[in-house]
Scaffold this motif. Structure first.
Motif, PDB file in Angstrom:
ATOM      1  N   GLY A   1      40.648  61.468  29.205  1.00 52.75           N
ATOM      2  CA  GLY A   1      39.562  61.016  28.343  1.00 52.75           C
ATOM      3  C   GLY A   1      38.185  60.988  28.970  1.00 52.75           C
ATOM      4  N   ALA A   2      38.091  61.091  30.286  1.00 51.24           N
ATOM      5  CA  ALA A   2      36.782  61.054  30.949  1.00 51.24           C
ATOM      6  C   ALA A   2      36.144  62.438  30.934  1.00 51.24           C
ATOM      7  CB  ALA A   2      36.927  60.552  32.376  1.00 51.24           C
ATOM      8  N   LEU A   3      34.852  62.481  31.247  1.00 54.15           N
ATOM      9  CA  LEU A   3      34.123  63.735  31.415  1.00 54.15           C
ATOM     10  C   LEU A   3      33.549  63.774  32.837  1.00 54.15           C
ATOM     11  CD1 LEU A   3      32.330  63.982  27.957  1.00 54.15           C
ATOM     12  CD2 LEU A   3      34.241  65.379  28.778  1.00 54.15           C
ATOM     13  N   PRO A   4      33.234  64.956  33.351  1.00 53.35           N
ATOM     14  CA  PRO A   4      32.782  65.049  34.754  1.00 53.35           C
ATOM     15  C   PRO A   4      31.635  64.119  35.093  1.00 53.35           C
ATOM     16  CG  PRO A   4      33.255  67.229  33.901  1.00 53.35           C
ATOM     17  CD  PRO A   4      33.375  66.287  32.739  1.00 53.35           C
ATOM     18  N   HIS A   5      30.621  64.044  34.212  1.00 51.56           N
ATOM     19  CA  HIS A   5      29.464  63.206  34.565  1.00 51.56           C
ATOM     20  C   HIS A   5      29.824  61.723  34.574  1.00 51.56           C
ATOM     21  CE1 HIS A   5      29.235  63.209  30.111  1.00 51.56           C
ATOM     22  NE2 HIS A   5      28.646  62.042  30.248  1.00 51.56           N
ATOM     23  N   GLU A   6      30.847  61.329  33.805  1.00 48.22           N
ATOM     24  CA  GLU A   6      31.270  59.933  33.804  1.00 48.22           C
ATOM     25  C   GLU A   6      32.006  59.586  35.111  1.00 48.22           C
ATOM     26  OE1 GLU A   6      31.868  59.452  28.963  1.00 48.22           O
ATOM     27  OE2 GLU A   6      33.562  60.062  30.228  1.00 48.22           O
ATOM     28  N   VAL A   7      32.876  60.490  35.554  1.00 51.96           N
ATOM     29  CA  VAL A   7      33.575  60.276  36.818  1.00 51.96           C
ATOM     30  C   VAL A   7      32.581  60.242  37.966  1.00 51.96           C
ATOM     31  CG1 VAL A   7      35.270  61.237  38.422  1.00 51.96           C
ATOM     32  CG2 VAL A   7      35.700  61.323  35.959  1.00 51.96           C
ATOM     33  N   ASP A   8      31.643  61.200  37.981  1.00 50.54           N
ATOM     34  CA  ASP A   8      30.662  61.247  39.067  1.00 50.54           C
ATOM     35  C   ASP A   8      29.783  59.997  39.079  1.00 50.54           C
ATOM     36  OD1 ASP A   8      31.602  63.637  39.983  1.00 50.54           O
ATOM     37  OD2 ASP A   8      29.996  64.862  39.149  1.00 50.54           O
ATOM     38  N   ALA A   9      29.353  59.560  37.891  1.00 54.64           N
ATOM     39  CA  ALA A   9      28.503  58.370  37.822  1.00 54.64           C
ATOM     40  C   ALA A   9      29.244  57.140  38.338  1.00 54.64           C
ATOM     41  CB  ALA A   9      28.029  58.139  36.391  1.00 54.64           C
ATOM     42  N   ALA A  10      30.532  57.035  38.023  1.00 53.21           N
ATOM     43  CA  ALA A  10      31.319  55.889  38.482  1.00 53.21           C
ATOM     44  C   ALA A  10      31.438  55.876  40.004  1.00 53.21           C
ATOM     45  CB  ALA A  10      32.703  55.915  37.843  1.00 53.21           C
ATOM     46  N   MET A  11      31.665  57.045  40.601  1.00 55.44           N
ATOM     47  CA  MET A  11      31.834  57.095  42.055  1.00 55.44           C
ATOM     48  C   MET A  11      30.497  56.953  42.783  1.00 55.44           C
ATOM     49  SD  MET A  11      34.931  56.954  41.996  1.00 55.44           S
ATOM     50  CE  MET A  11      35.049  56.708  43.767  1.00 55.44           C
ATOM     51  N   GLU A  12      29.428  57.408  42.151  1.00 58.00           N
ATOM     52  CA  GLU A  12      28.115  57.177  42.750  1.00 58.00           C
ATOM     53  C   GLU A  12      27.752  55.698  42.668  1.00 58.00           C
ATOM     54  OE1 GLU A  12      25.625  60.020  40.739  1.00 58.00           O
ATOM     55  OE2 GLU A  12      26.784  61.702  41.551  1.00 58.00           O
ATOM     56  N   ALA A  13      28.171  55.014  41.593  1.00 59.43           N
ATOM     57  CA  ALA A  13      27.964  53.570  41.511  1.00 59.43           C
ATOM     58  C   ALA A  13      28.795  52.838  42.562  1.00 59.43           C
ATOM     59  CB  ALA A  13      28.334  53.071  40.111  1.00 59.43           C
ATOM     60  N   PHE A  14      29.933  53.410  42.938  1.00 56.28           N
ATOM     61  CA  PHE A  14      30.775  52.845  43.997  1.00 56.28           C
ATOM     62  C   PHE A  14      30.095  52.945  45.354  1.00 56.28           C
ATOM     63  CE2 PHE A  14      34.301  53.344  47.099  1.00 56.28           C
ATOM     64  CZ  PHE A  14      35.001  52.171  46.844  1.00 56.28           C
ATOM     65  N   GLY A  15      29.185  53.925  45.493  1.00 56.67           N
ATOM     66  CA  GLY A  15      28.448  54.077  46.742  1.00 56.67           C
ATOM     67  C   GLY A  15      28.464  55.467  47.333  1.00 56.67           C
ATOM     68  N   PHE A  16      29.217  56.416  46.725  1.00 52.75           N
ATOM     69  CA  PHE A  16      29.193  57.789  47.210  1.00 52.75           C
ATOM     70  C   PHE A  16      27.846  58.427  46.874  1.00 52.75           C
ATOM     71  CE2 PHE A  16      33.759  57.249  47.280  1.00 52.75           C
ATOM     72  CZ  PHE A  16      34.203  58.104  48.283  1.00 52.75           C
ATOM     73  N   PRO A  17      27.312  59.292  47.750  1.00 52.41           N
ATOM     74  CA  PRO A  17      26.045  59.964  47.413  1.00 52.41           C
ATOM     75  C   PRO A  17      26.185  60.937  46.249  1.00 52.41           C
ATOM     76  CG  PRO A  17      26.943  60.808  49.487  1.00 52.41           C
ATOM     77  CD  PRO A  17      27.767  59.617  49.111  1.00 52.41           C
ATOM     78  N   MET A  18      27.383  61.511  46.080  1.00 51.22           N
ATOM     79  CA  MET A  18      27.656  62.422  44.965  1.00 51.22           C
ATOM     80  C   MET A  18      29.097  62.209  44.526  1.00 51.22           C
ATOM     81  SD  MET A  18      25.972  65.998  46.375  1.00 51.22           S
ATOM     82  CE  MET A  18      26.141  66.871  44.815  1.00 51.22           C
ATOM     83  N   GLY A  19      29.335  62.417  43.233  1.00 51.63           N
ATOM     84  CA  GLY A  19      30.694  62.336  42.722  1.00 51.63           C
ATOM     85  C   GLY A  19      31.467  63.608  43.022  1.00 51.63           C
ATOM     86  N   PRO A  20      32.806  63.603  42.786  1.00 53.35           N
ATOM     87  CA  PRO A  20      33.643  64.739  43.193  1.00 53.35           C
ATOM     88  C   PRO A  20      33.314  66.047  42.490  1.00 53.35           C
ATOM     89  CG  PRO A  20      34.891  63.158  41.865  1.00 53.35           C
ATOM     90  CD  PRO A  20      33.604  62.503  42.211  1.00 53.35           C
ATOM     91  N   PHE A  21      32.882  66.008  41.231  1.00 52.38           N
ATOM     92  CA  PHE A  21      32.598  67.257  40.529  1.00 52.38           C
ATOM     93  C   PHE A  21      31.248  67.841  40.947  1.00 52.38           C
ATOM     94  CE2 PHE A  21      35.598  64.950  37.778  1.00 52.38           C
ATOM     95  CZ  PHE A  21      36.640  65.859  37.831  1.00 52.38           C
ATOM     96  N   ALA A  22      30.279  66.987  41.195  1.00 52.02           N
ATOM     97  CA  ALA A  22      28.997  67.468  41.725  1.00 52.02           C
ATOM     98  C   ALA A  22      29.185  68.071  43.106  1.00 52.02           C
ATOM     99  CB  ALA A  22      27.972  66.331  41.765  1.00 52.02           C
ATOM    100  N   VAL A  23      30.047  67.452  43.925  1.00 53.35           N
ATOM    101  CA  VAL A  23      30.331  67.988  45.256  1.00 53.35           C
ATOM    102  C   VAL A  23      31.003  69.355  45.149  1.00 53.35           C
ATOM    103  CG1 VAL A  23      31.745  67.664  47.330  1.00 53.35           C
ATOM    104  CG2 VAL A  23      30.440  65.754  46.403  1.00 53.35           C
ATOM    105  N   SER A  24      31.941  69.491  44.223  1.00 54.71           N
ATOM    106  CA  SER A  24      32.617  70.782  44.031  1.00 54.71           C
ATOM    107  C   SER A  24      31.624  71.877  43.676  1.00 54.71           C
ATOM    108  CB  SER A  24      33.674  70.663  42.927  1.00 54.71           C
ATOM    109  OG  SER A  24      34.741  69.842  43.330  1.00 54.71           O
ATOM    110  N   ASP A  25      30.692  71.566  42.795  1.00 49.02           N
ATOM    111  CA  ASP A  25      29.676  72.550  42.432  1.00 49.02           C
ATOM    112  C   ASP A  25      28.807  72.920  43.626  1.00 49.02           C
ATOM    113  OD1 ASP A  25      30.482  72.825  39.831  1.00 49.02           O
ATOM    114  OD2 ASP A  25      28.731  71.850  38.929  1.00 49.02           O
ATOM    115  N   LEU A  26      28.499  71.942  44.465  1.00 42.53           N
ATOM    116  CA  LEU A  26      27.664  72.214  45.628  1.00 42.53           C
ATOM    117  C   LEU A  26      28.400  73.082  46.639  1.00 42.53           C
ATOM    118  CD1 LEU A  26      24.941  71.575  47.014  1.00 42.53           C
ATOM    119  CD2 LEU A  26      26.065  69.601  48.076  1.00 42.53           C
ATOM    120  N   ALA A  27      29.681  72.791  46.869  1.00 38.83           N
ATOM    121  CA  ALA A  27      30.471  73.547  47.844  1.00 38.83           C
ATOM    122  C   ALA A  27      30.832  74.935  47.337  1.00 38.83           C
ATOM    123  CB  ALA A  27      31.735  72.772  48.194  1.00 38.83           C
TER     124      ALA A  27
END
Length: 700
Positions: free
Chosen positions: A505-531
């Protein structure tokens, strides 16, 4: 020129602080190796010396200097976590500032934390050209505790002080002079120049920073500045608190401001974040002390060979050139070599353009790198690192060729991210000389390097990897062989959990926003796009024949790659990119919703809490498996990898330290609330179950 005449007596000669009572300028020398830390004995010695200077009528001024290569470089780490003992540093710096006779700081090396506050309390500061100032307390979850947030803004202004105190960054001598932190830059005689300056101050009104006023700041601008600092801190508390204290310097007298500063310092010192950052501080140092390697001498390494001049190979070449090694980069043909040479030159050009590097230094480092086509030029290298395509047969063939060419006793290293280093080593006649040196991209910037030892790797080869990493100023973690080693193995698992969340039920930007709120500089999907999505796609295709057919597999990333969407480099991946900004893409949403239908799942809203809990638990769960399999020896090895390679917030102390703080079983139970509800997405490891059931801890 004689600057002083010895008196008939000296005092304060015992302990780490010496007072050389010469007339008219006395020398107070701190000698507390290795970094002249502000231990209790140093604080007491300084206070005694200042009191003697006040009493002695023949002394008209004093210079505070340090033995060794550095000024006071901070607090004594042996006192971390212990109740402070008198005299407290605020009392010492206040006594220095209140002294009726001029006191000048002669600063060489680094004046950090309490060292910077001692220098600020002096009536003048003379710096060696290589000196640096800094207040790095926020990196330990603290704020300065001896007037740094109150004296600094009175000297350099509120905005500059907020930047320095909230970031913890150091400033070099030339910037210190521009800001007003330094009065003078020394020539070739720091102490002589400082004594001459002290003599000039005799009989003149003394500039006591605590008596100066700090110009106020527009309230709206100040609020925006603090908000921006908090945003960049990504959940760390100390930077914002430090910035707020700096603003008080324009509102309160020094004594009141210092009282507020001390109150905040003591509050933060007992906080969970400070405990986590202390753990991170010590873990970074302990990680280099590898069991079984104590006393083993590394092999001498100066000449470096790098096979492959792509993004990774070029970054590795820059890292070695920056550290003063003789570097040779080789490629298969002239065109690829020219492209690599241009990449390396571009790195240095950008550093010069930004003012981070002088042109002369750029030229020196470019000269340290030579280029060649083919492997023959590597015959005399001490260490050869391959950074070629991530394919087992390509690497094995390369190592067979290197085995014939590179001199006996040289170390052969692979930069593979996932592949079996032992299988690569077996392609040579000298597997004891083979090790994994897994750099993280960009290799000249990222501090982490995984040193991967096989069952055959010689102890002195592991020691060589550690010595090289130290010279590169990197943080090394030694591990054994498994798919993805430590970091990428954990990444694979928590990225898998993130993809399960998409199907549910989640979308990439929702997962990334949650993990960035946790303290990561980027969420997992943004990192995948960068790599680059094609990197992990190639790995999935390699593993497809051996994948368990019962395993839950999300194919959305494969479909993105089949559509030519490889991330930022193609302008589209999990997101679309326009003008450098990432934007959610309806095309991706349609692929995700289709995957949910094919799985037979009814999509539902997924809360931030659930996203964070499941990804966090996936990290801890896989970390437990790694520990159980003895891929690493200690939990701190995993914490260091995750903090320095994957952006796990340091103020949380790493995943396993945090698991101890919040309770391991609580993490597992949070995820098990959803277990079985939407398919076999969560399978706890036996190691985690046993630790949770027994109430076990990672750190005793």
């Amino acid at each position: 020129m004689t600057l002083s005449t010895p008196l008939t007596s000296t005092s304060c000669t015992d302990g780490p602080v010496r007072l050389v009572a010469t007339a008219p300028v006395a020398l107070i020398e701190i000698d507390n190796p290795p970094v002249n830390a502000t231990s209790q004995a140093v604080r007491a010695g300084l206070l005694d010396a200042i009191q003697e200077i006040e009493r002695n009528p023949q002394i008209q001024a004093a210079v505070i200097a340090c033995a060794g290569r550095t000024f006071v470089a901070g607090a004594d780490i042996r006192e971390f976590g212990q109740p402070p003992r008198e005299p407290h540093l605020p009392d010492v710096v206040n006594a220095i500032e209140a002294c009726s006779k001029p006191v000048v700081a002669a600063v060489q090396g680094t004046a950090l934390g309490g060292g910077c506050e001692i220098a600020l309390a002096c009536h003048g500061r003379v710096l060696d050209p290589g000196a640096q100032f800094g207040l790095p307390e926020v990196k330990l979850g603290l704020v300065p505790g001896a007037g740094g947030t109150q004296r600094l803004p009175r000297l350099v202004g509120l905005e500059a002080a907020m930047d320095l105190v909230s970031s913890g960054r150091s400033v070099k001598a030339d910037e210190a002079l521009r800001l007003g932190l330094a009065d003078r830059i020394s020539g070739d005689d720091l102490r002589g120049d400082a004594m001459a300056f002290a003599r000039e101050l005799v009989g003149r009104p003394l500039r006591r920073l605590g008596e100066l006023s700090a110009a106020g700041m527009d309230p709206e601008a100040a609020a925006r500045k603090v908000a921006d600092i908090r945003r960049k801190a990504r959940g760390a508390e100390a930077p914002g608190r430090a910035a707020e204290l700096v603003l008080l310097a324009a509102e309160l007298p020094l004594a009141e401001g210092m009282a507020r500063e001390r109150e905040t310092f003591l509050e933060l010192r007992s906080s969970d974040q400070a405990a986590a950052l202390r753990h991170a501080f010590f873990a970074e140092r302990e990680v280099t002390r590898v069991p079984g390697i104590e006393g083993v001498e590394p092999r001498p390494v100066q000449k470096i060979g790098i096979v492959g001049a792509g993004t990774m190979g070029s970054g590795i070449a820059v890292a070695f050139a920056d550290a003063g090694f003789d570097v040779k980069v080789v490629e298969t043909d002239a065109q690829a070599l020219a492209a690599g040479r241009a990449r390396i030159a571009d790195v240095y050009e950008r550093q010069v353009a930004s003012g981070r590097l002088a042109e002369a230094v750029r030229d020196e480092r470019l000269t340290a790198v030579s280029y060649d086509v083919g492997l023959a030029g590597l015959a005399d290298r001490d260490l050869v690192i391959e950074a070629v395509f991530e394919d087992m047969e390509v690497k094995r063939t390369l190592f067979r060729d290197l085995d014939r060419i590179v001199r006996p006793g040289a170390v052969l290293a692979t930069n593979t991210s996932y592949l079996d280093v032992g299988a690569i080593a077996q392609a040579t006649s000298r597997p004891a000389d083979v090790v994994g040196l897994h750099f993280f991209s960009p290799a000249n910037v990222m501090k982490l390097v995984e040193i991967v030892r096989t069952d055959a790797t010689a102890a002195d080869v592991v020691a060589t990897g550690l010595a090289v990493a130290k010279r590169l100023r990197k943080i090394p973690v030694v591990c054994r062989v498994c798919e993805g080693f430590v970091g990428n193995r954990i990444l694979t698992r928590y990225r898998q959990q993130a993809e399960y969340l998409l199907e549910e039920g989640a979308l990439p930007h929702e997962v990334d926003a949650a993990m960035e709120a946790f303290g990561f500089p980027m969420g997992p999907f943004a990192v995948s796009d960068l790599a680059g999505l094609d990197i992990s796609w190639a790995r999935r295709k390699r593993l497809a024949p051996t994948r368990d057919p019962r395993e839950r597999y999300v194919d959305v990333a494969d479909r993105l790659c089949e559509a030519g969407r490889f991330g930022r480099k193609t302008g589209a991946g999990w997101y679309r990119y326009e003008g450098g900004r990432r934007e959610p893409d309806p095309f991706v949403t349609e692929l995700i919703e289709d995957a949910s239908r094919r799985r037979g799942l009814t999509r539902h809203p997924v809360s931030v809490e659930e996203i964070q809990a499941r990804i966090r638990a996936a990290i801890v769960n896989e970390a437990c498996k790694i520990l159980d399999e003895r891929i690493v020896e200690r939990p701190l090895d995993i914490d260091v990898v995750m903090m320095h390679g994957y952006g796990y917030p340091a103020w949380r102390g790493g995943p396993l330290f945090e698991a101890d703080r919040v309770g391991l079983k609580a993490i597992l139970d949070k995820v098990n609330e959803r277990a079985g509800r939407d398919g076999p997405g969560w399978e706890p490891a036996e190691g985690l179950v046993s630790r949770a059931a027994s109430g076990g801890r990672f750190y005793s």
